[in-house]
Write an enzyme that holds these catalytic residues in place. Structure first.
Site, PDB file in Angstrom:
ATOM      1  N   VAL A  53      -4.232  -0.438  -2.297  1.00  0.00           N
ATOM      2  CA  VAL A  53      -3.020  -0.003  -2.987  1.00  0.00           C
ATOM      3  C   VAL A  53      -3.300   0.197  -4.481  1.00  0.00           C
ATOM      4  CG1 VAL A  53      -0.631  -0.608  -3.569  1.00  0.00           C
ATOM      5  CG2 VAL A  53      -1.531  -1.155  -1.298  1.00  0.00           C
ATOM      6  N   CYS A  54      -4.093  -0.685  -5.054  1.00  0.00           N
ATOM      7  CA  CYS A  54      -4.342  -0.678  -6.495  1.00  0.00           C
ATOM      8  C   CYS A  54      -4.807   0.670  -7.051  1.00  0.00           C
ATOM      9  CB  CYS A  54      -5.333  -1.773  -6.870  1.00  0.00           C
ATOM     10  SG  CYS A  54      -4.764  -3.437  -6.439  1.00  0.00           S
ATOM     11  N   PRO A  55      -5.786   1.335  -6.442  1.00  0.00           N
ATOM     12  CA  PRO A  55      -6.220   2.595  -7.043  1.00  0.00           C
ATOM     13  C   PRO A  55      -5.156   3.692  -6.985  1.00  0.00           C
ATOM     14  CG  PRO A  55      -7.357   2.239  -4.963  1.00  0.00           C
ATOM     15  CD  PRO A  55      -6.612   0.973  -5.284  1.00  0.00           C
TER      16      PRO A  55
END
Length: 185
Positions: A53-55
């Site tokens: 999810v972070c990128p």
């Protein structure tokens, strides 16, 4: 968790600012952006590098970088990973190579702890976003669970509202009328 109206904590951390050999790292401190009479700051946190999810969030903030710049706002991304992990991730992820904002490394977890955004059992940061005014006062905080990405357009909408210094109704967007408080006679 630290909240609205509180002073953003003082810090000095290493950040990845470039992929150019010898120019990868810089020290960023709260002094870099607090007490600038005109610049706002948005600092957003993600749990871990090399995740899923972070990128998507980091790339979306980068896609909207000019929107933050147009609002005289410094954009800073942060996690508890080291600057070396940040650099490796940027070098190995197509969506992160061209980042226009620093990736702050809070390896001691001291800033995340001061902000109150550490997940108790994992000691990683929640998906927290802070809007900080030019005097270093937190004006907005949003925190998501680890599994749910944030909405960058909402961060921009709230920033726009805060920068008007006026009353903004529900679903207000930049360019729309603000509210006028009626004075009681």
């Amino acid at each position: 968790m630290i909240g609205i109206g509180e002073k953003f904590p003082e810090f000095s951390k290493t950040a990845v600012v470039s992929l150019e050999k010898g120019k990868e790292f810089e020290t960023i401190s709260s002094d870099s952006f607090i007490n600038d009479d005109s610049r706002w700051t948005v600092m957003f946190w993600w749990p871990k590098d090399f995740t899923f999810v972070c990128p998507t969030e980091i790339a979306e903030f980068n896609n909207n970088y000019s929107e933050f710049r147009d609002r005289d706002t410094t954009l800073i991304g942060a996690s508890t990973d080291s600057e070396y992990v940040h650099l490796a991730w940027r070098n190995n992820h197509d969506d992160l190579r061209g980042l226009k904002f620093p990736m702050l490394a809070d390896t001691s977890k001291s800033l995340a702890e001061d902000l109150g955004i550490l997940v108790a059992d994992e000691k990683v940061a929640y998906r927290a976003t802070f809007i900080i005014d030019p005097q270093g006062i937190i004006r907005w905080v949003s925190v998501n669970d680890l599994n749910v990405g944030r909405n960058v357009k909402e961060v921009l909408r709230v920033l726009d509202g805060l920068q008007t210094d006026e009353l903004c109704p529900c679903n207000w967007e930049k360019g729309q009328e603000t509210l006028t408080a009626a004075l009681e006679a």
